[in-house]
Design a protein around this motif. Structure first.
Motif, PDB file in Angstrom:
ATOM      1  N   ARG A  41       0.834  -1.207   0.000  1.00  0.00           N
ATOM      2  CA  ARG A  41       0.000   0.000   0.000  1.00  0.00           C
ATOM      3  C   ARG A  41       0.868   1.256   0.000  1.00  0.00           C
ATOM      4  O   ARG A  41       0.606   2.217  -0.747  1.00  0.00           O
ATOM      5  CB  ARG A  41      -0.924  -0.001   1.211  1.00  0.00           C
ATOM      6  CG  ARG A  41      -1.802   1.238   1.340  1.00  0.00           C
ATOM      7  CD  ARG A  41      -2.748   1.118   2.527  1.00  0.00           C
ATOM      8  NE  ARG A  41      -3.529   2.316   2.699  1.00  0.00           N
ATOM      9  CZ  ARG A  41      -3.126   3.395   3.350  1.00  0.00           C
ATOM     10  NH1 ARG A  41      -1.916   3.397   3.914  1.00  0.00           N
ATOM     11  NH2 ARG A  41      -3.899   4.464   3.455  1.00  0.00           N
ATOM     12  N   GLU A  42       1.942   1.270   0.810  1.00  0.00           N
ATOM     13  CA  GLU A  42       2.834   2.419   0.854  1.00  0.00           C
ATOM     14  C   GLU A  42       3.557   2.601  -0.476  1.00  0.00           C
ATOM     15  O   GLU A  42       3.733   3.728  -0.952  1.00  0.00           O
ATOM     16  CB  GLU A  42       3.846   2.243   1.987  1.00  0.00           C
ATOM     17  CG  GLU A  42       3.226   2.338   3.377  1.00  0.00           C
ATOM     18  CD  GLU A  42       4.244   2.108   4.469  1.00  0.00           C
ATOM     19  OE1 GLU A  42       5.421   1.824   4.127  1.00  0.00           O
ATOM     20  OE2 GLU A  42       3.879   2.210   5.661  1.00  0.00           O
ATOM     21  N   LYS A  43       3.976   1.496  -1.102  1.00  0.00           N
ATOM     22  CA  LYS A  43       4.626   1.588  -2.401  1.00  0.00           C
ATOM     23  C   LYS A  43       3.673   2.155  -3.453  1.00  0.00           C
ATOM     24  O   LYS A  43       4.055   2.964  -4.299  1.00  0.00           O
ATOM     25  CB  LYS A  43       5.132   0.212  -2.843  1.00  0.00           C
ATOM     26  CG  LYS A  43       6.344  -0.286  -2.062  1.00  0.00           C
ATOM     27  CD  LYS A  43       6.803  -1.629  -2.585  1.00  0.00           C
ATOM     28  CE  LYS A  43       8.049  -2.114  -1.846  1.00  0.00           C
ATOM     29  NZ  LYS A  43       8.499  -3.440  -2.355  1.00  0.00           N
ATOM     30  N   TRP A  44       2.424   1.726  -3.384  1.00  0.00           N
ATOM     31  CA  TRP A  44       1.434   2.228  -4.340  1.00  0.00           C
ATOM     32  C   TRP A  44       1.212   3.723  -4.155  1.00  0.00           C
ATOM     33  O   TRP A  44       1.123   4.473  -5.140  1.00  0.00           O
ATOM     34  CB  TRP A  44       0.117   1.474  -4.161  1.00  0.00           C
ATOM     35  CG  TRP A  44      -0.976   1.990  -5.061  1.00  0.00           C
ATOM     36  CD1 TRP A  44      -1.176   1.704  -6.378  1.00  0.00           C
ATOM     37  CD2 TRP A  44      -2.002   2.923  -4.696  1.00  0.00           C
ATOM     38  NE1 TRP A  44      -2.252   2.404  -6.866  1.00  0.00           N
ATOM     39  CE2 TRP A  44      -2.785   3.154  -5.857  1.00  0.00           C
ATOM     40  CE3 TRP A  44      -2.334   3.579  -3.520  1.00  0.00           C
ATOM     41  CZ2 TRP A  44      -3.870   4.011  -5.863  1.00  0.00           C
ATOM     42  CZ3 TRP A  44      -3.421   4.438  -3.523  1.00  0.00           C
ATOM     43  CH2 TRP A  44      -4.173   4.647  -4.675  1.00  0.00           C
ATOM     44  N   LEU A  45       1.120   4.177  -2.905  1.00  0.00           N
ATOM     45  CA  LEU A  45       0.921   5.589  -2.639  1.00  0.00           C
ATOM     46  C   LEU A  45       2.106   6.416  -3.148  1.00  0.00           C
ATOM     47  O   LEU A  45       1.922   7.490  -3.734  1.00  0.00           O
ATOM     48  CB  LEU A  45       0.720   5.825  -1.139  1.00  0.00           C
ATOM     49  CG  LEU A  45      -0.611   5.337  -0.552  1.00  0.00           C
ATOM     50  CD1 LEU A  45      -0.613   5.509   0.963  1.00  0.00           C
ATOM     51  CD2 LEU A  45      -1.792   6.083  -1.176  1.00  0.00           C
ATOM     52  N   ARG A  46       3.342   5.915  -2.916  1.00  0.00           N
ATOM     53  CA  ARG A  46       4.516   6.630  -3.411  1.00  0.00           C
ATOM     54  C   ARG A  46       4.530   6.677  -4.937  1.00  0.00           C
ATOM     55  O   ARG A  46       4.841   7.710  -5.533  1.00  0.00           O
ATOM     56  CB  ARG A  46       5.800   5.965  -2.888  1.00  0.00           C
ATOM     57  CG  ARG A  46       6.081   6.220  -1.419  1.00  0.00           C
ATOM     58  CD  ARG A  46       7.524   5.894  -1.086  1.00  0.00           C
ATOM     59  NE  ARG A  46       7.811   4.480  -1.305  1.00  0.00           N
ATOM     60  CZ  ARG A  46       7.690   3.538  -0.376  1.00  0.00           C
ATOM     61  NH1 ARG A  46       7.273   3.863   0.840  1.00  0.00           N
ATOM     62  NH2 ARG A  46       7.995   2.289  -0.662  1.00  0.00           N
ATOM     63  N   SER A  47       4.171   5.546  -5.546  1.00  0.00           N
ATOM     64  CA  SER A  47       4.134   5.500  -7.012  1.00  0.00           C
ATOM     65  C   SER A  47       3.090   6.462  -7.571  1.00  0.00           C
ATOM     66  O   SER A  47       3.337   7.158  -8.556  1.00  0.00           O
ATOM     67  CB  SER A  47       3.829   4.071  -7.471  1.00  0.00           C
ATOM     68  OG  SER A  47       3.712   4.006  -8.880  1.00  0.00           O
ATOM     69  N   GLU A  48       1.944   6.529  -6.923  1.00  0.00           N
ATOM     70  CA  GLU A  48       0.882   7.439  -7.376  1.00  0.00           C
ATOM     71  C   GLU A  48       1.328   8.896  -7.233  1.00  0.00           C
ATOM     72  O   GLU A  48       1.065   9.723  -8.103  1.00  0.00           O
ATOM     73  CB  GLU A  48      -0.379   7.194  -6.558  1.00  0.00           C
ATOM     74  CG  GLU A  48      -1.594   8.018  -6.998  1.00  0.00           C
ATOM     75  CD  GLU A  48      -2.068   7.692  -8.390  1.00  0.00           C
ATOM     76  OE1 GLU A  48      -2.749   8.539  -8.988  1.00  0.00           O
ATOM     77  OE2 GLU A  48      -1.735   6.588  -8.888  1.00  0.00           O
ATOM     78  N   GLU A  50       4.446   9.985  -7.310  1.00  0.00           N
ATOM     79  CA  GLU A  50       5.453  10.234  -8.338  1.00  0.00           C
ATOM     80  C   GLU A  50       4.812  10.441  -9.704  1.00  0.00           C
ATOM     81  O   GLU A  50       5.239  11.306 -10.480  1.00  0.00           O
ATOM     82  CB  GLU A  50       6.445   9.069  -8.384  1.00  0.00           C
ATOM     83  CG  GLU A  50       7.354   8.991  -7.158  1.00  0.00           C
ATOM     84  CD  GLU A  50       8.210   7.742  -7.153  1.00  0.00           C
ATOM     85  OE1 GLU A  50       8.056   6.925  -8.098  1.00  0.00           O
ATOM     86  OE2 GLU A  50       9.018   7.572  -6.224  1.00  0.00           O
ATOM     87  N   MET A  51       3.781   9.656 -10.009  1.00  0.00           N
ATOM     88  CA  MET A  51       3.083   9.809 -11.289  1.00  0.00           C
ATOM     89  C   MET A  51       2.394  11.171 -11.371  1.00  0.00           C
ATOM     90  O   MET A  51       2.393  11.815 -12.423  1.00  0.00           O
ATOM     91  CB  MET A  51       2.068   8.693 -11.467  1.00  0.00           C
ATOM     92  CG  MET A  51       2.678   7.346 -11.808  1.00  0.00           C
ATOM     93  SD  MET A  51       3.620   7.392 -13.360  1.00  0.00           S
ATOM     94  CE  MET A  51       2.322   7.805 -14.523  1.00  0.00           C
ATOM     95  N   GLN A  52       1.818  11.621 -10.259  1.00  0.00           N
ATOM     96  CA  GLN A  52       1.164  12.921 -10.248  1.00  0.00           C
ATOM     97  C   GLN A  52       2.175  14.038 -10.464  1.00  0.00           C
ATOM     98  O   GLN A  52       1.929  14.986 -11.219  1.00  0.00           O
ATOM     99  CB  GLN A  52       0.427  13.130  -8.920  1.00  0.00           C
ATOM    100  CG  GLN A  52      -0.317  14.458  -8.817  1.00  0.00           C
ATOM    101  CD  GLN A  52      -1.375  14.601  -9.885  1.00  0.00           C
ATOM    102  OE1 GLN A  52      -2.061  13.640 -10.242  1.00  0.00           O
ATOM    103  NE2 GLN A  52      -1.523  15.796 -10.440  1.00  0.00           N
ATOM    104  N   ASN A  53       3.343  13.905  -9.825  1.00  0.00           N
ATOM    105  CA  ASN A  53       4.406  14.895 -10.024  1.00  0.00           C
ATOM    106  C   ASN A  53       4.879  14.893 -11.467  1.00  0.00           C
ATOM    107  O   ASN A  53       5.139  15.956 -12.056  1.00  0.00           O
ATOM    108  CB  ASN A  53       5.582  14.615  -9.092  1.00  0.00           C
ATOM    109  CG  ASN A  53       5.255  14.881  -7.640  1.00  0.00           C
ATOM    110  OD1 ASN A  53       4.350  15.651  -7.338  1.00  0.00           O
ATOM    111  ND2 ASN A  53       5.975  14.238  -6.729  1.00  0.00           N
ATOM    112  N   LEU A  54       4.995  13.708 -12.061  1.00  0.00           N
ATOM    113  CA  LEU A  54       5.419  13.604 -13.451  1.00  0.00           C
ATOM    114  C   LEU A  54       4.407  14.237 -14.388  1.00  0.00           C
ATOM    115  O   LEU A  54       4.776  14.956 -15.322  1.00  0.00           O
ATOM    116  CB  LEU A  54       5.635  12.129 -13.817  1.00  0.00           C
ATOM    117  CG  LEU A  54       6.032  11.849 -15.274  1.00  0.00           C
ATOM    118  CD1 LEU A  54       7.356  12.528 -15.598  1.00  0.00           C
ATOM    119  CD2 LEU A  54       6.124  10.347 -15.512  1.00  0.00           C
ATOM    120  N   ARG A  55       3.117  13.989 -14.124  1.00  0.00           N
ATOM    121  CA  ARG A  55       2.076  14.600 -14.967  1.00  0.00           C
ATOM    122  C   ARG A  55       2.106  16.118 -14.857  1.00  0.00           C
ATOM    123  O   ARG A  55       1.986  16.828 -15.863  1.00  0.00           O
ATOM    124  CB  ARG A  55       0.698  14.061 -14.562  1.00  0.00           C
ATOM    125  CG  ARG A  55       0.416  12.641 -15.027  1.00  0.00           C
ATOM    126  CD  ARG A  55      -1.050  12.295 -14.843  1.00  0.00           C
ATOM    127  NE  ARG A  55      -1.400  12.182 -13.443  1.00  0.00           N
ATOM    128  CZ  ARG A  55      -1.387  11.044 -12.756  1.00  0.00           C
ATOM    129  NH1 ARG A  55      -1.010   9.916 -13.349  1.00  0.00           N
ATOM    130  NH2 ARG A  55      -1.747  11.016 -11.489  1.00  0.00           N
TER     131      ARG A  55
END
Length: 210
Positions: A41-48, A50-55
């Motif tokens: 769950r923590e990995k998913w939150l970090r990935s999400e 990072e994706m938002q920052n990338l967008r």
């Protein structure tokens, strides 16, 4: 109805045994799975995140590319605007009874300049006259320094050309004359502009005529 048999007590014993069953919530395997789930769950939150920052970064870069793709062209265009201003300045001031050809020429150039400046402004290109403002090395290019009783040291006395920007980003710095204070002051004399157009001054640094 038959009275409850001995099986009733057996069921109660079974339920009590289930509550303390090693396969229950406190079993190490359950704890291990819960820890793994929390880690995922923590990995998913970090990935999400990072994706938002990338967008967000990609959107900003695309917007910058759209706004400033014409920067080189815009820098050349402002040269034409400055040439129109020089053409106007080269004409004699309007006087009563002046030659009609000169008057019509002036009117034509003024009309062309107004129209041209309107087009530039609609596309985010603007000019600012820095006369009377403090010298800013980020937007001004010092071409000379003069004594002035009216302007404090470090103030722009005169702008030979304006500062041009594209959507707020500097296109071309203003070429300016900077005050070094009153003549009776203690400021040391600075070197004036040379024939090559380079101005050297300990306060403003070396500025090359662009």
């Amino acid at each position: 109805m038959s009275p409850p048999g001995p099986s009733s007590g057996h069921d109660q014993d079974t339920a009590h045994a289930g509550a303390s069953d090693p396969a229950g919530a406190g079993h190490p395997r359950i704890q291990e799975l819960e820890a793994a789930l929390e880690e995922m769950r923590e990995k998913w939150l970090r990935s999400e995140a990072e994706m938002q920052n990338l967008r967000t970064r990609t959107k900003r870069e695309l917007e910058d590319a759209r706004q400033y793709a014409t920067q080189k062209f815009a820098r050349d265009v402002v040269e034409a605007a400055e040439n129109l201003k020089r053409a106007l300045a080269s004409l004699p001031h309007a006087t009563e009874g002046e030659d009609r050809l000169i008057a019509r020429m002036r009117e034509g150039i003024e009309s062309t300049e107004r129209s041209f400046m309107g087009i530039l402004e609609r596309h985010g290109i603007s000019a600012a006259d820095p006369a009377g403002t403090p010298f800013d090395a980020n937007h001004h290019q010092a071409m000379a320094e003069q004594h002035s009783d009216e302007h404090p040291h470090g103030t722009v006395i005169q702008a030979w050309t304006p500062a041009w920007t594209l959507h707020g980003r500097l296109l071309k710095p203003a070429m300016v004359v900077v005050s070094k204070g009153a003549a009776a002051g203690t400021q040391p004399a600075a070197a004036q502009a040379t024939e090559s157009g380079t101005y050297s001054d300990p306060t403003y640094g070396n500025k090359a005529d662009g």
